[in-house]
Design a protein around this motif. Sequence first.
Motif, PDB file in Angstrom:
ATOM      1  N   MET A   1      58.959  -6.591 100.857  1.00  0.00           N
ATOM      2  CA  MET A   1      58.103  -7.423 100.030  1.00  0.00           C
ATOM      3  C   MET A   1      56.658  -6.930 100.167  1.00  0.00           C
ATOM      4  O   MET A   1      56.169  -6.738 101.274  1.00  0.00           O
ATOM      5  CB  MET A   1      58.235  -8.877 100.476  1.00  0.00           C
ATOM      6  N   PRO A   2      55.962  -6.728  99.055  1.00  0.00           N
ATOM      7  CA  PRO A   2      54.576  -6.247  99.114  1.00  0.00           C
ATOM      8  C   PRO A   2      53.655  -7.279  99.767  1.00  0.00           C
ATOM      9  O   PRO A   2      53.899  -8.478  99.717  1.00  0.00           O
ATOM     10  CB  PRO A   2      54.203  -6.040  97.652  1.00  0.00           C
ATOM     11  N   GLU A   3      52.603  -6.776 100.378  1.00  0.00           N
ATOM     12  CA  GLU A   3      51.625  -7.638 101.031  1.00  0.00           C
ATOM     13  C   GLU A   3      50.879  -8.481  99.998  1.00  0.00           C
ATOM     14  O   GLU A   3      50.547  -7.997  98.918  1.00  0.00           O
ATOM     15  CB  GLU A   3      50.617  -6.799 101.817  1.00  0.00           C
ATOM     16  N   LEU A   4      50.592  -9.724 100.352  1.00  0.00           N
ATOM     17  CA  LEU A   4      49.851 -10.628  99.480  1.00  0.00           C
ATOM     18  C   LEU A   4      48.378 -10.242  99.416  1.00  0.00           C
ATOM     19  O   LEU A   4      47.769 -10.230  98.355  1.00  0.00           O
ATOM     20  CB  LEU A   4      49.993 -12.077  99.965  1.00  0.00           C
ATOM     21  N   LEU A   5      47.806  -9.906 100.571  1.00  0.00           N
ATOM     22  CA  LEU A   5      46.381  -9.589 100.634  1.00  0.00           C
ATOM     23  C   LEU A   5      46.161  -8.104 100.805  1.00  0.00           C
ATOM     24  O   LEU A   5      46.860  -7.431 101.555  1.00  0.00           O
ATOM     25  CB  LEU A   5      45.716 -10.343 101.786  1.00  0.00           C
ATOM     26  N   VAL A   6      45.161  -7.601 100.112  1.00  0.00           N
ATOM     27  CA  VAL A   6      44.734  -6.212 100.241  1.00  0.00           C
ATOM     28  C   VAL A   6      43.356  -6.259 100.886  1.00  0.00           C
ATOM     29  O   VAL A   6      42.451  -6.927 100.384  1.00  0.00           O
ATOM     30  CB  VAL A   6      44.663  -5.518  98.863  1.00  0.00           C
ATOM     31  N   THR A   7      43.207  -5.577 101.991  1.00  0.00           N
ATOM     32  CA  THR A   7      41.934  -5.626 102.712  1.00  0.00           C
ATOM     33  C   THR A   7      41.304  -4.244 102.777  1.00  0.00           C
ATOM     34  O   THR A   7      41.982  -3.228 102.739  1.00  0.00           O
ATOM     35  CB  THR A   7      42.133  -6.152 104.153  1.00  0.00           C
ATOM     36  N   SER A   8      39.995  -4.258 102.857  1.00  0.00           N
ATOM     37  CA  SER A   8      39.211  -3.059 103.098  1.00  0.00           C
ATOM     38  C   SER A   8      38.078  -3.487 104.017  1.00  0.00           C
ATOM     39  O   SER A   8      37.904  -4.691 104.255  1.00  0.00           O
ATOM     40  CB  SER A   8      38.697  -2.479 101.782  1.00  0.00           C
ATOM     41  N   PRO A   9      37.294  -2.560 104.525  1.00  0.00           N
ATOM     42  CA  PRO A   9      36.216  -2.965 105.451  1.00  0.00           C
ATOM     43  C   PRO A   9      35.252  -3.999 104.858  1.00  0.00           C
ATOM     44  O   PRO A   9      34.703  -4.810 105.579  1.00  0.00           O
ATOM     45  CB  PRO A   9      35.496  -1.644 105.754  1.00  0.00           C
ATOM     46  N   GLY A  10      35.067  -4.012 103.537  1.00  0.00           N
ATOM     47  CA  GLY A  10      34.097  -4.934 102.942  1.00  0.00           C
ATOM     48  C   GLY A  10      34.680  -6.045 102.096  1.00  0.00           C
ATOM     49  O   GLY A  10      33.942  -6.833 101.503  1.00  0.00           O
ATOM     50  N   SER A  11      36.019  -6.150 102.013  1.00  0.00           N
ATOM     51  CA  SER A  11      36.567  -7.184 101.125  1.00  0.00           C
ATOM     52  C   SER A  11      37.993  -7.560 101.490  1.00  0.00           C
ATOM     53  O   SER A  11      38.686  -6.826 102.190  1.00  0.00           O
ATOM     54  CB  SER A  11      36.544  -6.684  99.672  1.00  0.00           C
ATOM     55  N   VAL A  12      38.378  -8.710 100.997  1.00  0.00           N
ATOM     56  CA  VAL A  12      39.756  -9.192 101.062  1.00  0.00           C
ATOM     57  C   VAL A  12      40.071  -9.714  99.676  1.00  0.00           C
ATOM     58  O   VAL A  12      39.298 -10.482  99.105  1.00  0.00           O
ATOM     59  CB  VAL A  12      39.918 -10.341 102.088  1.00  0.00           C
ATOM     60  N   GLN A  13      41.185  -9.275  99.102  1.00  0.00           N
ATOM     61  CA  GLN A  13      41.553  -9.758  97.772  1.00  0.00           C
ATOM     62  C   GLN A  13      43.059  -9.899  97.673  1.00  0.00           C
ATOM     63  O   GLN A  13      43.801  -9.340  98.470  1.00  0.00           O
ATOM     64  CB  GLN A  13      41.027  -8.823  96.684  1.00  0.00           C
ATOM     65  N   VAL A  14      43.492 -10.690  96.704  1.00  0.00           N
ATOM     66  CA  VAL A  14      44.912 -10.868  96.463  1.00  0.00           C
ATOM     67  C   VAL A  14      45.425  -9.631  95.735  1.00  0.00           C
ATOM     68  O   VAL A  14      44.792  -9.143  94.794  1.00  0.00           O
ATOM     69  CB  VAL A  14      45.164 -12.145  95.615  1.00  0.00           C
ATOM     70  N   SER A  15      46.566  -9.146  96.152  1.00  0.00           N
ATOM     71  CA  SER A  15      47.171  -7.977  95.527  1.00  0.00           C
ATOM     72  C   SER A  15      47.397  -8.237  94.047  1.00  0.00           C
ATOM     73  O   SER A  15      47.775  -9.342  93.642  1.00  0.00           O
ATOM     74  CB  SER A  15      48.505  -7.664  96.208  1.00  0.00           C
ATOM     75  N   ASN A  16      47.192  -7.203  93.221  1.00  0.00           N
ATOM     76  CA  ASN A  16      47.399  -7.375  91.779  1.00  0.00           C
ATOM     77  C   ASN A  16      48.889  -7.481  91.427  1.00  0.00           C
ATOM     78  O   ASN A  16      49.236  -7.650  90.269  1.00  0.00           O
ATOM     79  CB  ASN A  16      46.709  -6.262  90.993  1.00  0.00           C
ATOM     80  N   LEU A  17      49.750  -7.407  92.409  1.00  0.00           N
ATOM     81  CA  LEU A  17      51.186  -7.612  92.178  1.00  0.00           C
ATOM     82  C   LEU A  17      51.537  -9.097  92.064  1.00  0.00           C
ATOM     83  O   LEU A  17      52.634  -9.451  91.652  1.00  0.00           O
ATOM     84  CB  LEU A  17      52.000  -6.983  93.321  1.00  0.00           C
ATOM     85  N   TYR A  18      50.586  -9.960  92.452  1.00  0.00           N
ATOM     86  CA  TYR A  18      50.800 -11.400  92.401  1.00  0.00           C
ATOM     87  C   TYR A  18      49.867 -12.020  91.359  1.00  0.00           C
ATOM     88  O   TYR A  18      48.655 -11.814  91.409  1.00  0.00           O
ATOM     89  CB  TYR A  18      50.528 -12.039  93.770  1.00  0.00           C
ATOM     90  N   PRO A  19      50.418 -12.777  90.429  1.00  0.00           N
ATOM     91  CA  PRO A  19      49.539 -13.413  89.434  1.00  0.00           C
ATOM     92  C   PRO A  19      48.712 -14.526  90.076  1.00  0.00           C
ATOM     93  O   PRO A  19      49.226 -15.319  90.849  1.00  0.00           O
ATOM     94  CB  PRO A  19      50.523 -13.978  88.404  1.00  0.00           C
ATOM     95  N   VAL A  20      47.426 -14.524  89.760  1.00  0.00           N
ATOM     96  CA  VAL A  20      46.519 -15.534  90.277  1.00  0.00           C
ATOM     97  C   VAL A  20      45.814 -16.178  89.095  1.00  0.00           C
ATOM     98  O   VAL A  20      45.346 -15.495  88.190  1.00  0.00           O
ATOM     99  CB  VAL A  20      45.473 -14.925  91.238  1.00  0.00           C
ATOM    100  N   SER A  21      45.749 -17.487  89.110  1.00  0.00           N
ATOM    101  CA  SER A  21      45.097 -18.233  88.046  1.00  0.00           C
ATOM    102  C   SER A  21      43.932 -19.016  88.643  1.00  0.00           C
ATOM    103  O   SER A  21      44.107 -19.711  89.639  1.00  0.00           O
ATOM    104  CB  SER A  21      46.116 -19.185  87.406  1.00  0.00           C
ATOM    105  N   VAL A  22      42.759 -18.886  88.030  1.00  0.00           N
ATOM    106  CA  VAL A  22      41.567 -19.601  88.487  1.00  0.00           C
ATOM    107  C   VAL A  22      41.165 -20.563  87.375  1.00  0.00           C
ATOM    108  O   VAL A  22      40.859 -20.134  86.262  1.00  0.00           O
ATOM    109  CB  VAL A  22      40.421 -18.622  88.824  1.00  0.00           C
TER     110      VAL A  22
END
Length: 119
Positions: A1-22
Motif C-alpha cells: 500500500m502506498p504511503e499516505l504522506l510524502v515528506t521532504s526536508p521542508g514539507s509534508v503533504q498528502v500523496s497525490n495517490l489519495y484524493p483530498v477534498s478541501v
Amino acid sequence: MPELLVTSPGSVQVSNLYPVSVDSEEFETQLGDFERELRSRQVRGVLADRLATLVSGYPGDFLSGHYHDWIEPERDRIRDRYQGALVELIQLYKSRSQYDVALRFAATLVKQEPIREDI
C-alpha cells in the motif's frame, strides 16, 4: 500500500495517490464557476436559486479557531468572497421582488458583519 504522506526536508503533504477534498477550495471553485456564468448570462434571476444553494453550503471561516500568520489573510479573502456572494444574492432576489428571501440573506450578512453600513 502506498504511503499516505510524502515528506521532504521542508514539507509534508498528502500523496497525490489519495484524493483530498478541501471545503474552502470547493466553495471558492463553485463560486468562481457561478460568477463566470453570471457574467455571461442575460437572465440573472434564473441563477438566484443556485447561488442560494451555494451560499447555504458555505463551510464557515477557514480554519476557524486556529491562528497563524498565513491563515488570517486567507480567512479574510474567503469570507469577503462569501459576503460578496451574499450581496449578489440579495440583489438578485430584490430584482425578482422576493423581498422576504432577500431579507433573510441580508440578516445572515448583518449577523456576520453587524457594523457593515451598506447592508
